[in-house]
Design a protein around this motif. Structure first.
Motif, PDB file in Angstrom:
ATOM      1  N   ASP A 139      20.338 -10.336  -1.864  1.00  0.00           N
ATOM      2  CA  ASP A 139      21.833  -9.439  -1.394  1.00  0.00           C
ATOM      3  C   ASP A 139      21.838  -8.860  -0.249  1.00  0.00           C
ATOM      4  OD1 ASP A 139      25.083  -8.832  -1.531  1.00  0.00           O
ATOM      5  OD2 ASP A 139      24.515  -7.666  -2.636  1.00  0.00           O
ATOM      6  N   TRP A 140      21.079  -7.901  -0.412  1.00  0.00           N
ATOM      7  CA  TRP A 140      21.285  -6.684   0.759  1.00  0.00           C
ATOM      8  C   TRP A 140      19.888  -7.318   2.165  1.00  0.00           C
ATOM      9  CZ3 TRP A 140      19.631  -1.279  -1.365  1.00  0.00           C
ATOM     10  CH2 TRP A 140      19.957  -1.120  -2.173  1.00  0.00           C
ATOM     11  N   TRP A 141      19.045  -8.434   1.759  1.00  0.00           N
ATOM     12  CA  TRP A 141      18.976  -9.043   3.737  1.00  0.00           C
ATOM     13  C   TRP A 141      19.909 -10.299   3.660  1.00  0.00           C
ATOM     14  CZ3 TRP A 141      15.205  -5.814   1.559  1.00  0.00           C
ATOM     15  CH2 TRP A 141      14.531  -5.567   2.594  1.00  0.00           C
ATOM     16  N   GLY A 142      21.070  -9.586   3.013  1.00  0.00           N
ATOM     17  CA  GLY A 142      22.097 -10.778   4.340  1.00  0.00           C
ATOM     18  C   GLY A 142      21.820 -12.600   3.385  1.00  0.00           C
ATOM     19  N   GLY A 143      21.535 -12.689   2.284  1.00  0.00           N
ATOM     20  CA  GLY A 143      20.865 -14.266   1.287  1.00  0.00           C
ATOM     21  C   GLY A 143      20.028 -14.479   1.218  1.00  0.00           C
ATOM     22  N   ARG A 144      19.560 -13.888   1.993  1.00  0.00           N
ATOM     23  CA  ARG A 144      17.504 -14.670   1.893  1.00  0.00           C
ATOM     24  C   ARG A 144      17.684 -14.493   0.917  1.00  0.00           C
ATOM     25  NH1 ARG A 144      14.864 -15.266   7.913  1.00  0.00           N
ATOM     26  NH2 ARG A 144      12.654 -15.059   7.200  1.00  0.00           N
ATOM     27  N   ARG A 145      15.997 -15.331   0.963  1.00  0.00           N
ATOM     28  CA  ARG A 145      15.397 -14.938  -0.551  1.00  0.00           C
ATOM     29  C   ARG A 145      14.041 -14.439  -0.664  1.00  0.00           C
ATOM     30  NH1 ARG A 145      16.956 -16.641  -5.327  1.00  0.00           N
ATOM     31  NH2 ARG A 145      15.095 -17.535  -6.844  1.00  0.00           N
ATOM     32  N   TRP A 188      11.738 -10.403  11.144  1.00  0.00           N
ATOM     33  CA  TRP A 188      11.665 -11.973  11.987  1.00  0.00           C
ATOM     34  C   TRP A 188      12.927 -11.249  12.839  1.00  0.00           C
ATOM     35  CZ3 TRP A 188      14.026  -9.801   7.469  1.00  0.00           C
ATOM     36  CH2 TRP A 188      15.149 -11.543   7.156  1.00  0.00           C
ATOM     37  N   ALA A 189      12.723 -12.526  14.175  1.00  0.00           N
ATOM     38  CA  ALA A 189      13.507 -12.196  15.712  1.00  0.00           C
ATOM     39  C   ALA A 189      14.372 -12.171  15.348  1.00  0.00           C
ATOM     40  CB  ALA A 189      11.953 -13.469  16.432  1.00  0.00           C
ATOM     41  N   GLY A 190      15.261 -13.093  14.124  1.00  0.00           N
ATOM     42  CA  GLY A 190      16.697 -13.479  14.492  1.00  0.00           C
ATOM     43  C   GLY A 190      16.916 -12.315  13.681  1.00  0.00           C
ATOM     44  N   ASN A 191      16.463 -11.303  13.295  1.00  0.00           N
ATOM     45  CA  ASN A 191      17.136  -9.719  12.346  1.00  0.00           C
ATOM     46  C   ASN A 191      17.350  -8.397  13.362  1.00  0.00           C
ATOM     47  OD1 ASN A 191      18.516  -7.599  10.516  1.00  0.00           O
ATOM     48  ND2 ASN A 191      15.898  -8.091   9.379  1.00  0.00           N
TER      49      ASN A 191
END
Ligand SMILES: CC(C)(COP(=O)(O)OP(=O)(O)OC[C@H]1O[C@@H](n2cnc3c(N)ncnc32)[C@H](O)[C@@H]1OP(=O)(O)O)[C@@H](O)C(=O)NCCC(=O)NCCS
Length: 169
Positions: A25-31, A115-118
């Motif tokens: 959850d804290w990483w926006g739904g990324r597992r 990661w580059a998108g963060n």
């Protein structure tokens, strides 16, 4: 401005369950829970931090260590703050405690990857003085220099470094 009601303490193994519950959850739904097996709460607690509100609610965490291969380097494995606590200085407080503690143990440089998108993570690290590694092999991704396929999983990864100022003798 740091919220002076946030308290920092060392993690315990018993914190593992609570951290695993929030990471995705804290990483926006990324597992990402696979990046935090229990071993991090068994063997790295003396260099890691938990941030809590006065009523004991989890506000953030930083799992890090001193590099066994290069004791002048401290590495942040995972760090995050509660979405309810963002932009209040909790992340800065966690990294500050990590840097002060490891600086006293002889660490001279902190490293982290993202990661580059963060974009939020990159901006956060840069606000703390981290420099984006732009060495050979990096390419510009979303405006930041990144290593393509850094982990062999197709992700572009930004490598961040912060040289620590020597503290008072
Ligand atoms: C990145 C993260 C840890 C920042 O935590 P935080 O507690 O909000 O950070 P702070 O409040 O201490 O921010 C310090 C400074 O960093 C910068 N910053 C933080 N988040 C930012 C964002 N999303 N965008 C731009 N700048 C940001 C700002 O300059 C901020 O100072 P300001 O609020 O006075 O302008 C948090 O957003 C998070 O947990 N993200 C998801 C997990 C993650 O990406 N972790 C990073 C390691 S992979």
């Amino acid at each position: 401005m740091a919220d002076d009601k946030i308290l920092l303490r060392r993690p315990l193994e018993a914190d593992h369950k609570g951290l695993i519950r929030v990471v995705d959850d804290w990483w926006g739904g990324r597992r990402l829970r696979h990046l935090l097996p229990r071993l991090w709460l068994q063997h790295f607690t003396s260099t890691s931090w938990i941030a809590e509100t006065p009523d004991g609610a989890l506000a953030g965490f930083l799992i890090g260590f001193v590099s066994p291969d290069n004791p002048a380097v401290g590495y942040v494995h995972m760090a995050a703050t509660s979405p309810n606590q963002r932009r209040r200085g909790v992340g800065r407080q966690l990294y500050g405690a990590f840097a002060d503690d490891l600086g006293r143990r002889g660490v001279r440089e902190l490293r982290a990857i993202t990661w580059a998108g963060n974009r939020g993570s990159i901006a956060f690290h840069q606000a703390l003085g981290f420099r984006v590694d732009d060495g050979p092999g990096t390419v510009r991704v979303y405006g930041a220099m990144a290593y393509p396929d850094y982990e062999g999983d197709g992700e572009d990864t930004v490598v961040l470094r912060l040289v620590l100022e020597p503290g008072p003798a």
